[in-house]
Design a protein around this motif. Structure first.
Motif, PDB file in Angstrom:
ATOM      1  N   PRO A 136      -7.761  12.334   0.380  1.00  0.00           N
ATOM      2  CA  PRO A 136      -6.732  11.338   0.669  1.00  0.00           C
ATOM      3  C   PRO A 136      -7.050  10.009  -0.002  1.00  0.00           C
ATOM      4  O   PRO A 136      -8.230   9.689  -0.231  1.00  0.00           O
ATOM      5  CB  PRO A 136      -6.785  11.206   2.201  1.00  0.00           C
ATOM      6  CG  PRO A 136      -8.153  11.625   2.584  1.00  0.00           C
ATOM      7  CD  PRO A 136      -8.594  12.618   1.555  1.00  0.00           C
ATOM      8  N   ALA A 137      -6.022   9.263  -0.318  1.00  0.00           N
ATOM      9  CA  ALA A 137      -6.214   7.989  -1.003  1.00  0.00           C
ATOM     10  C   ALA A 137      -5.177   6.972  -0.543  1.00  0.00           C
ATOM     11  O   ALA A 137      -4.076   7.330  -0.114  1.00  0.00           O
ATOM     12  CB  ALA A 137      -6.111   8.179  -2.515  1.00  0.00           C
ATOM     13  N   VAL A 157       0.834  -1.207   0.000  1.00  0.00           N
ATOM     14  CA  VAL A 157       0.000   0.000   0.000  1.00  0.00           C
ATOM     15  C   VAL A 157       0.862   1.248   0.000  1.00  0.00           C
ATOM     16  O   VAL A 157       1.981   1.260   0.520  1.00  0.00           O
ATOM     17  CB  VAL A 157      -0.973   0.046   1.205  1.00  0.00           C
ATOM     18  CG1 VAL A 157      -2.053  -1.009   1.069  1.00  0.00           C
ATOM     19  CG2 VAL A 157      -0.245  -0.084   2.535  1.00  0.00           C
ATOM     20  N   GLU A 158       0.312   2.307  -0.606  1.00  0.00           N
ATOM     21  CA  GLU A 158       0.937   3.627  -0.612  1.00  0.00           C
ATOM     22  C   GLU A 158      -0.123   4.655  -0.229  1.00  0.00           C
ATOM     23  O   GLU A 158      -1.310   4.469  -0.524  1.00  0.00           O
ATOM     24  CB  GLU A 158       1.495   3.960  -1.999  1.00  0.00           C
ATOM     25  CG  GLU A 158       2.604   3.043  -2.455  1.00  0.00           C
ATOM     26  CD  GLU A 158       3.143   3.397  -3.834  1.00  0.00           C
ATOM     27  OE1 GLU A 158       4.257   2.958  -4.156  1.00  0.00           O
ATOM     28  OE2 GLU A 158       2.444   4.107  -4.597  1.00  0.00           O
ATOM     29  N   PHE A 159       0.309   5.732   0.410  1.00  0.00           N
ATOM     30  CA  PHE A 159      -0.607   6.754   0.910  1.00  0.00           C
ATOM     31  C   PHE A 159      -0.394   8.042   0.105  1.00  0.00           C
ATOM     32  O   PHE A 159       0.731   8.537   0.007  1.00  0.00           O
ATOM     33  CB  PHE A 159      -0.366   6.982   2.405  1.00  0.00           C
ATOM     34  CG  PHE A 159      -0.312   5.689   3.172  1.00  0.00           C
ATOM     35  CD1 PHE A 159      -1.447   4.913   3.346  1.00  0.00           C
ATOM     36  CD2 PHE A 159       0.897   5.217   3.686  1.00  0.00           C
ATOM     37  CE1 PHE A 159      -1.397   3.704   4.026  1.00  0.00           C
ATOM     38  CE2 PHE A 159       0.964   4.014   4.367  1.00  0.00           C
ATOM     39  CZ  PHE A 159      -0.189   3.245   4.541  1.00  0.00           C
ATOM     40  N   GLU A 160      -1.474   8.586  -0.456  1.00  0.00           N
ATOM     41  CA  GLU A 160      -1.336   9.631  -1.467  1.00  0.00           C
ATOM     42  C   GLU A 160      -2.422  10.701  -1.346  1.00  0.00           C
ATOM     43  O   GLU A 160      -3.438  10.499  -0.688  1.00  0.00           O
ATOM     44  CB  GLU A 160      -1.432   9.009  -2.876  1.00  0.00           C
ATOM     45  CG  GLU A 160      -0.581   7.746  -3.020  1.00  0.00           C
ATOM     46  CD  GLU A 160      -0.405   7.307  -4.448  1.00  0.00           C
ATOM     47  OE1 GLU A 160      -0.630   8.117  -5.369  1.00  0.00           O
ATOM     48  OE2 GLU A 160      -0.020   6.145  -4.659  1.00  0.00           O
ATOM     49  N   ILE A 167      -8.387   3.328  -3.068  1.00  0.00           N
ATOM     50  CA  ILE A 167      -9.451   3.618  -2.125  1.00  0.00           C
ATOM     51  C   ILE A 167      -9.416   5.119  -1.854  1.00  0.00           C
ATOM     52  O   ILE A 167      -8.371   5.654  -1.464  1.00  0.00           O
ATOM     53  CB  ILE A 167      -9.270   2.847  -0.799  1.00  0.00           C
ATOM     54  CG1 ILE A 167      -9.139   1.339  -1.057  1.00  0.00           C
ATOM     55  CG2 ILE A 167     -10.425   3.139   0.171  1.00  0.00           C
ATOM     56  CD1 ILE A 167      -7.710   0.851  -1.171  1.00  0.00           C
ATOM     57  N   ILE A 168     -10.522   5.788  -2.072  1.00  0.00           N
ATOM     58  CA  ILE A 168     -10.617   7.230  -1.869  1.00  0.00           C
ATOM     59  C   ILE A 168     -11.375   7.490  -0.570  1.00  0.00           C
ATOM     60  O   ILE A 168     -12.415   6.878  -0.317  1.00  0.00           O
ATOM     61  CB  ILE A 168     -11.372   7.895  -3.043  1.00  0.00           C
ATOM     62  CG1 ILE A 168     -10.706   7.571  -4.377  1.00  0.00           C
ATOM     63  CG2 ILE A 168     -11.474   9.399  -2.830  1.00  0.00           C
ATOM     64  CD1 ILE A 168      -9.294   8.057  -4.524  1.00  0.00           C
TER      65      ILE A 168
END
Length: 259
Positions: free
Chosen positions: A133-134, A102-105, A163-164
């Motif tokens: 955020p996603a 997973v990455e946080f963006e 995932i938004i």
């Protein structure tokens, strides 16, 4: 059959069967970045022909942490299709993926088209409806993530789903460079970062994407979701993991996984 056609077929079969393949840079030692991008476009063309709908784009390898992790030295991009979007709160089955991380963006939702070349940060601001955020789930169809730049490019930027979350937030008054983020795994803090990790500013990242895609006559379109790049390193996903990323000013997003 050309390298592009053959590589696209192999990647699509790997995705379908969940059986990894050796790096394309091993199978086709001379594969170029341009051929890799055309391989990605061929994969997307076939998916759209089978009913898939393009809903956005993702930018990868924007932070030094991610570039160091995967041994690349420049950003890449991929396409987001409708079947790659997951509603926040819905548990995600790990059976869909091979070796997910997973990455946080920060995600941009566009209200105007953007097409390079010559897209500026000001153009991105004008074209953005809001940000949220996603969490992006990345996955590689390449064995053990042994990827070079051409491998991840061909493999749709190693994208799998998104995932938004959070709250739609207008850019007015937001300093994306200094937006902080804290990430948690099963309630325990695992990492933190800020918008500046994404090419110095996520707005610059989206401009880079529009200009890079322009070379292939591809636009960012009004209504699309643009994942602007990870603020931290990618985190391996294990069974029953729940990840939450809390962003200053724009809210939080959570993703839960099961086998």
């Amino acid at each position: 059959m050309s390298i592009i056609q053959e590589a696209a077929t192999r990647l699509l079969e790997a995705e379908e069967t969940k059986q990894v393949i050796e790096p394309l840079t091993v199978s086709y030692p001379g594969i170029t970045v341009d051929e890799a991008y055309h391989t990605q476009l061929e994969m997307i063309r076939r998916k759209v022909a089978n009913g898939g709908i393009i809903v956005g784009k993702k930018i990868g390898a924007t932070s030094k942490a991610i570039q160091n992790m995967f041994g690349v030295n420049q950003p890449d991009y991929g396409h987001l299709l409708d079947d790659m979007m997951v509603v926040e709160g819905e548990t995600i089955s790990l059976e869909k993926y091979i070796q997910p991380k997973v990455e946080f963006e920060i995600a941009f939702i566009l209200k105007k088209d953007l097409k390079g070349p010559h897209v500026s940060i000001l153009d991105v601001i004008e074209a953005t409806d809001y940000v949220v955020p996603a969490i992006e789930v990345i996955d590689s169809r390449i064995e053990d993530w042994k990827i070079k730049f051409e491998d991840t490019v061909a493999d749709n930027g190693s994208s799998a789903c998104a995932i938004i979350g959070g709250k739609p937030t207008k850019l007015d008054g937001l300093d994306l460079t200094h937006i902080g983020m804290v990430a948690y795994r099963n309630g325990e803090m695992i990492d933190s970062g800020a918008g500046a990790a994404v090419l110095g500013n996520p707005l610059r990242s989206v401009a880079w994407l529009a200009n890079s895609l322009g070379k292939y006559d591809v636009s960012l379109k009004a209504g699309e979701i643009i994942l602007s790049g990870a603020l931290t390193s990618a985190i391996e996903v294990k069974e029953n993991d729940t990840f939450t990323a809390e962003f200053a000013h724009i809210g939080s997003v959570t993703a839960s996984f099961k086998r």
